[in-house]
Design an enzyme around this catalytic site. Structure first.
Site, PDB file in Angstrom:
ATOM      1  N   SER A  45       0.819  -1.261   0.030  1.00 35.93           N
ATOM      2  CA  SER A  45       0.030  -0.002  -0.064  1.00 35.93           C
ATOM      3  C   SER A  45       0.956   1.105   0.101  1.00 35.93           C
ATOM      4  O   SER A  45       0.162   2.329  -0.206  1.00 35.93           O
ATOM      5  CB  SER A  45      -0.946  -0.119   1.295  1.00 35.93           C
ATOM      6  N   GLU A 115      -0.853 -12.570  -1.416  1.00 38.52           N
ATOM      7  CA  GLU A 115      -2.415 -12.325  -1.718  1.00 38.52           C
ATOM      8  C   GLU A 115      -2.968 -13.660  -2.331  1.00 38.52           C
ATOM      9  O   GLU A 115      -2.164 -13.963  -3.202  1.00 38.52           O
ATOM     10  CB  GLU A 115      -2.816 -11.204  -2.342  1.00 38.52           C
ATOM     11  N   GLU A 182      -9.785  -9.122   4.359  1.00 42.95           N
ATOM     12  CA  GLU A 182     -10.038  -7.756   3.873  1.00 42.95           C
ATOM     13  C   GLU A 182     -11.332  -7.422   3.570  1.00 42.95           C
ATOM     14  O   GLU A 182     -11.782  -8.335   2.489  1.00 42.95           O
ATOM     15  CB  GLU A 182      -8.608  -7.293   3.001  1.00 42.95           C
TER      16      GLU A 182
END
Length: 260
Positions: A45, A115, A182
């Protein structure tokens, strides 16, 4: 003494909530560590928050290594986890092992985060954990899949909710020591948390996860656009602006530096 993945498993059994925040430099990392944060995530991020990109996709492995090494130099206790960035692990388990190996060897971080939970990713995780590389999983909204999934909440219908649950279970069986959930419905996150033997770390996934993570810039109110699931505890952007205005005024009025 540094926190280990094994301790996180103990805290899961003890129902002790886990605190995680992001950092990209030594200064912030040292503050978070001193404040008792258990997991410091060097998230990709940083591409959007610190480097000005529209997505996380342009972030390179060299960039992540640079920032993770800086973070680790400011940390004594927290578990430091580094995101593997886009296309540095998806091609094959061998590619993932090379990327993860570089991170651990060149930064001192204790773990990497990947991920996704599709079968090939589960295989990759299993290969990494077999050779002793600690891996944190991540399902639900996965920012590296933004062009495919967007930034909307995932798992809203029964079919996708079941898919996310099965992915989380498969990743746990493959050896991840914790998993980020998430932007999924809180009921789904609670169900996953109940069924997994490993800690779940929520971000926009309700209060029933074993821990919570936020982007530190969101927590402090530094970002221009606040995510719906990340309330700012401070308006640091305003505080910095006012401080700079005060300093600028003193400089322009020749009041700085003060004569001592």
């Amino acid at each position: 003494m540094a926190i280990t993945p094994t301790q996180l498993l103990d805290w899961k059994r003890q129902q002790r909530p886990i605190v995680a925040l992001t950092a990209w430099d030594t200064a912030i990392a040292s503050v978070l560590d001193a404040a008792g944060v258990e997991i410091i995530l060097v998230g990709d991020s940083l591409g959007m928050v610190a480097l000005g990109y529209e997505t996380t996709l342009p972030v390179s492995l060299d960039t992540m290594i640079h920032h993770t090494a800086a973070v680790k130099r400011g940390v004594q206790r927290a578990l430091v986890v580094c995101d593997l960035p886009f296309l540095t692990y998806q091609e094959s388990p061998a590619q993932a092992m090379g990327s993860a190996g570089r991170v651990l060897q060149e930064t001192g971080a204790q773990a990497v985060k990947l991920e996704g939970g599709h079968p090939r990713m589960v295989e990759t995780v299993a290969r990494l954990t077999e050779v002793g590389i600690p891996v944190m999983g991540h399902v639900g909204l996965t920012p590296q899949s933004v062009h495919q999934l967007g930034y909307r909440q995932q798992g809203q219908d029964p079919a996708t909710a079941e898919k996310i649950l099965h992915q989380a279970i498969a990743l746990a069986e493959a050896g991840v020591f914790a998993i980020v959930l998430e932007h999924i419905p809180s009921e789904l996150a609670a169900s996953i948390t109940e069924q997994l033997p490993i800690p779940t770390i929520g971000i926009g996934a309700g209060p029933q996860c074993d821990g919570q993570v936020l982007v530190t810039a969101d927590l402090l109110g530094l970002t221009v656009k606040q995510p719906p699931f990340a309330p700012a505890y401070l308006n640091l952007r305003h505080t910095i602006t006012e401080t700079v205005h005060k300093f600028s005024g003193e400089v322009r009025q020749r009041q700085f530096p003060r004569r001592g």
